[in-house]
Design a protein around this motif. Structure first.
Motif, PDB file in Angstrom:
ATOM      1  N   ASN A 108       0.830  -1.207   0.000  1.00 23.52           N
ATOM      2  CA  ASN A 108       0.000   0.000   0.000  1.00 23.52           C
ATOM      3  C   ASN A 108       0.863   1.255   0.000  1.00 23.52           C
ATOM      4  OD1 ASN A 108      -1.694  -2.010   2.259  1.00 23.52           O
ATOM      5  ND2 ASN A 108      -2.531  -1.524   0.246  1.00 23.52           N
ATOM      6  N   ARG A 109       0.302   2.337  -0.583  1.00 23.32           N
ATOM      7  CA  ARG A 109       1.088   3.554  -0.782  1.00 23.32           C
ATOM      8  C   ARG A 109       0.338   4.798  -0.323  1.00 23.32           C
ATOM      9  NH1 ARG A 109       5.600   2.923  -4.320  1.00 23.32           N
ATOM     10  NH2 ARG A 109       5.863   0.739  -4.911  1.00 23.32           N
ATOM     11  N   ALA A 110       1.087   5.841  -0.010  1.00 19.68           N
ATOM     12  CA  ALA A 110       0.510   7.099   0.472  1.00 19.68           C
ATOM     13  C   ALA A 110      -0.225   7.808  -0.658  1.00 19.68           C
ATOM     14  CB  ALA A 110       1.603   8.002   1.017  1.00 19.68           C
ATOM     15  N   PRO A 111      -1.457   8.249  -0.422  1.00 23.46           N
ATOM     16  CA  PRO A 111      -2.219   8.947  -1.460  1.00 23.46           C
ATOM     17  C   PRO A 111      -1.677  10.335  -1.794  1.00 23.46           C
ATOM     18  CG  PRO A 111      -3.681   8.003   0.198  1.00 23.46           C
ATOM     19  CD  PRO A 111      -2.285   7.951   0.751  1.00 23.46           C
ATOM     20  N   SER A 166      -7.601  -8.175   1.110  1.00 18.29           N
ATOM     21  CA  SER A 166      -7.816  -7.053   2.014  1.00 18.29           C
ATOM     22  C   SER A 166      -8.393  -5.855   1.265  1.00 18.29           C
ATOM     23  CB  SER A 166      -6.486  -6.668   2.663  1.00 18.29           C
ATOM     24  OG  SER A 166      -5.463  -6.650   1.689  1.00 18.29           O
ATOM     25  N   ARG A 167      -8.461  -4.710   1.974  1.00 15.20           N
ATOM     26  CA  ARG A 167      -8.962  -3.475   1.386  1.00 15.20           C
ATOM     27  C   ARG A 167      -8.164  -2.306   1.949  1.00 15.20           C
ATOM     28  NH1 ARG A 167     -14.806  -2.029   3.074  1.00 15.20           N
ATOM     29  NH2 ARG A 167     -14.122   0.030   3.740  1.00 15.20           N
ATOM     30  N   ALA A 168      -7.981  -1.273   1.128  1.00  9.63           N
ATOM     31  CA  ALA A 168      -7.326  -0.055   1.591  1.00  9.63           C
ATOM     32  C   ALA A 168      -8.196   1.130   1.207  1.00  9.63           C
ATOM     33  CB  ALA A 168      -5.935   0.083   0.981  1.00  9.63           C
ATOM     34  N   ASP A 169      -8.472   2.012   2.170  1.00 11.58           N
ATOM     35  CA  ASP A 169      -9.336   3.178   1.959  1.00 11.58           C
ATOM     36  C   ASP A 169      -8.546   4.456   2.176  1.00 11.58           C
ATOM     37  OD1 ASP A 169     -11.256   1.215   1.900  1.00 11.58           O
ATOM     38  OD2 ASP A 169     -12.462   2.024   3.542  1.00 11.58           O
ATOM     39  N   VAL A 170      -8.973   5.511   1.491  1.00 12.49           N
ATOM     40  CA  VAL A 170      -8.503   6.849   1.810  1.00 12.49           C
ATOM     41  C   VAL A 170      -9.722   7.706   2.119  1.00 12.49           C
ATOM     42  CG1 VAL A 170      -8.387   7.467  -0.663  1.00 12.49           C
ATOM     43  CG2 VAL A 170      -7.248   8.910   1.037  1.00 12.49           C
ATOM     44  N   LEU A 171      -9.705   8.335   3.291  1.00 10.86           N
ATOM     45  CA  LEU A 171     -10.744   9.281   3.685  1.00 10.86           C
ATOM     46  C   LEU A 171     -10.211  10.663   3.320  1.00 10.86           C
ATOM     47  CD1 LEU A 171     -13.519   9.513   5.105  1.00 10.86           C
ATOM     48  CD2 LEU A 171     -12.274   9.840   7.259  1.00 10.86           C
ATOM     49  N   GLU A 178     -10.515  -6.152  11.473  1.00 10.98           N
ATOM     50  CA  GLU A 178      -9.243  -5.646  11.987  1.00 10.98           C
ATOM     51  C   GLU A 178      -8.681  -4.634  10.998  1.00 10.98           C
ATOM     52  OE1 GLU A 178      -4.723  -7.237  13.035  1.00 10.98           O
ATOM     53  OE2 GLU A 178      -6.250  -8.635  12.339  1.00 10.98           O
ATOM     54  N   ARG A 179      -8.061  -3.553  11.519  1.00  8.10           N
ATOM     55  CA  ARG A 179      -7.556  -2.519  10.629  1.00  8.10           C
ATOM     56  C   ARG A 179      -6.432  -1.733  11.281  1.00  8.10           C
ATOM     57  NH1 ARG A 179     -12.726   0.605   9.373  1.00  8.10           N
ATOM     58  NH2 ARG A 179     -11.422   2.206   8.416  1.00  8.10           N
ATOM     59  N   VAL A 180      -5.689  -1.059  10.445  1.00  9.27           N
ATOM     60  CA  VAL A 180      -4.696  -0.083  10.897  1.00  9.27           C
ATOM     61  C   VAL A 180      -5.035   1.236  10.225  1.00  9.27           C
ATOM     62  CG1 VAL A 180      -2.292   0.650  10.760  1.00  9.27           C
ATOM     63  CG2 VAL A 180      -2.841  -1.708  11.375  1.00  9.27           C
ATOM     64  N   ASP A 181      -5.256   2.279  11.028  1.00 10.78           N
ATOM     65  CA  ASP A 181      -5.571   3.606  10.515  1.00 10.78           C
ATOM     66  C   ASP A 181      -4.327   4.493  10.596  1.00 10.78           C
ATOM     67  OD1 ASP A 181      -8.329   3.107  10.007  1.00 10.78           O
ATOM     68  OD2 ASP A 181      -8.732   3.319  12.149  1.00 10.78           O
ATOM     69  N   VAL A 182      -3.949   5.060   9.446  1.00 11.38           N
ATOM     70  CA  VAL A 182      -2.813   5.976   9.388  1.00 11.38           C
ATOM     71  C   VAL A 182      -3.374   7.383   9.228  1.00 11.38           C
ATOM     72  CG1 VAL A 182      -0.678   6.576   8.194  1.00 11.38           C
ATOM     73  CG2 VAL A 182      -1.405   4.175   8.312  1.00 11.38           C
ATOM     74  N   ASP A 183      -3.374   8.149  10.326  1.00 11.07           N
ATOM     75  CA  ASP A 183      -3.935   9.498  10.341  1.00 11.07           C
ATOM     76  C   ASP A 183      -2.877  10.484   9.858  1.00 11.07           C
ATOM     77  OD1 ASP A 183      -5.123  11.914  10.820  1.00 11.07           O
ATOM     78  OD2 ASP A 183      -5.631  11.521  12.902  1.00 11.07           O
ATOM     79  N   GLU A 200      -6.905  10.380   5.885  1.00  4.84           N
ATOM     80  CA  GLU A 200      -6.588   9.171   6.647  1.00  4.84           C
ATOM     81  C   GLU A 200      -6.600   7.971   5.712  1.00  4.84           C
ATOM     82  OE1 GLU A 200      -8.201   8.375  10.780  1.00  4.84           O
ATOM     83  OE2 GLU A 200      -9.353   6.898   9.631  1.00  4.84           O
ATOM     84  N   VAL A 201      -5.649   7.066   5.906  1.00  7.87           N
ATOM     85  CA  VAL A 201      -5.604   5.819   5.154  1.00  7.87           C
ATOM     86  C   VAL A 201      -5.913   4.672   6.113  1.00  7.87           C
ATOM     87  CG1 VAL A 201      -4.214   4.279   3.718  1.00  7.87           C
ATOM     88  CG2 VAL A 201      -3.870   6.754   3.592  1.00  7.87           C
ATOM     89  N   SER A 202      -6.816   3.787   5.699  1.00  3.52           N
ATOM     90  CA  SER A 202      -7.159   2.626   6.515  1.00  3.52           C
ATOM     91  C   SER A 202      -6.768   1.359   5.775  1.00  3.52           C
ATOM     92  CB  SER A 202      -8.665   2.599   6.812  1.00  3.52           C
ATOM     93  OG  SER A 202      -9.040   3.714   7.596  1.00  3.52           O
ATOM     94  N   LEU A 203      -5.957   0.528   6.411  1.00  4.16           N
ATOM     95  CA  LEU A 203      -5.586  -0.783   5.884  1.00  4.16           C
ATOM     96  C   LEU A 203      -6.457  -1.808   6.596  1.00  4.16           C
ATOM     97  CD1 LEU A 203      -1.690  -0.375   5.935  1.00  4.16           C
ATOM     98  CD2 LEU A 203      -3.332   0.369   4.198  1.00  4.16           C
ATOM     99  N   ILE A 204      -7.339  -2.472   5.841  1.00  2.00           N
ATOM    100  CA  ILE A 204      -8.385  -3.305   6.431  1.00  2.00           C
ATOM    101  C   ILE A 204      -8.155  -4.765   6.065  1.00  2.00           C
ATOM    102  CG2 ILE A 204     -10.876  -3.699   6.562  1.00  2.00           C
ATOM    103  CD1 ILE A 204     -11.227  -0.775   5.624  1.00  2.00           C
ATOM    104  N   ALA A 205      -8.072  -5.623   7.076  1.00  2.00           N
ATOM    105  CA  ALA A 205      -7.872  -7.051   6.847  1.00  2.00           C
ATOM    106  C   ALA A 205      -9.101  -7.669   6.202  1.00  2.00           C
ATOM    107  CB  ALA A 205      -7.558  -7.756   8.170  1.00  2.00           C
ATOM    108  N   GLY A 206      -8.901  -8.792   5.500  1.00  2.00           N
ATOM    109  CA  GLY A 206     -10.003  -9.502   4.860  1.00  2.00           C
ATOM    110  C   GLY A 206     -10.274 -10.830   5.535  1.00  2.00           C
TER     111      GLY A 206
END
Length: 209
Positions: A100-103, A175-180, A130-135, A140-146
């Motif tokens: 995963n990479r920084a938006p 998995s899934r990766a989100d950007v807020l 389960e997730r890791v949120d990078v604020d 914010e980027v969320s790395l979400i387990a599948g």
């Protein structure tokens, strides 16, 4: 001050994600042993080892000069408004690169791990996974387990300065990766559609004119 490993997480060229050895070494050892005593099983574990190496591949990417880029390879699975923010989520299947990479350029304010379930990452129930949120302050980027992912590996920590497209972590096996997006973005600034294929660090998912 950020640690040296964190500062170099994206700067050092590499072909595989950092934890590849952890997953590839056990089947590789079994492949060597079984090739001597049970050759058909040895071939099976050679195939498993090659699959793990392929799955944890980490190709170089060239980020554009502007815009918010996708945090992951895969298909856009989420575009929705949450209060006064817009979330864009990308589902990674087994064939996608899982680094995963920084938006966008930013400074990491906090990295938070949240335990949870392991539902399929493309389902609505995955919001409780389960997730890791990078604020990063504005976004914010969320790395979400599948369903099969049991390890999220963030590469960054509080205080680290990020550049657009920099590696920030990887998730093992689906998995899934989100950007807020920042508050100033609205739905008209999103450049992708649900179902569209995107590439981490390269495909622009949102841009303001």
């Amino acid at each position: 001050m950020a640690s040296l490993p964190a500062r170099l997480s994206a700067a050092v060229p590499r072909q595989f994600a950092p934890s590849t050895r952890r997953y590839a070494l056990p089947p590789a050892i079994l492949a060597v042993l079984l090739s001597v005593f049970v050759p058909p099983l040895g071939l099976l574990f050679i195939a498993v080892t090659l699959f793990v190496l392929w799955f944890f591949r980490d190709p170089e990417r060239v980020a554009p000069d502007s815009g918010f880029v996708s945090p992951a390879d895969g298909r856009v699975s989420v575009i929705r408004r949450e209060d006064d923010r817009v979330r864009v989520g990308v589902f990674m299947n087994v064939t996608n690169v899982h680094v995963n990479r920084a938006p966008a350029d930013a400074t990491v304010e906090s990295v938070t791990h949240r335990p949870g379930a392991h539902k399929p990452a493309f389902s609505k129930d995955s919001e409780r996974n389960e997730r890791v949120d990078v604020d990063c302050g504005e976004f914010e980027v969320s790395l979400i387990a599948g369903a099969f992912a049991r390890r999220i590996h963030p590469y960054v920590e509080d205080g680290v300065s990020l550049e657009r497209g920099q590696r920030i972590g990887h998730i093992a096996f689906g998995s899934r990766a989100d950007v807020l997006l920042p508050e100033r973005f609205d739905a008209t600034d999103v450049c992708v559609k649900k179902g569209q294929r995107v590439r981490a660090g390269e495909t622009v998912v949102a841009r303001q004119s």
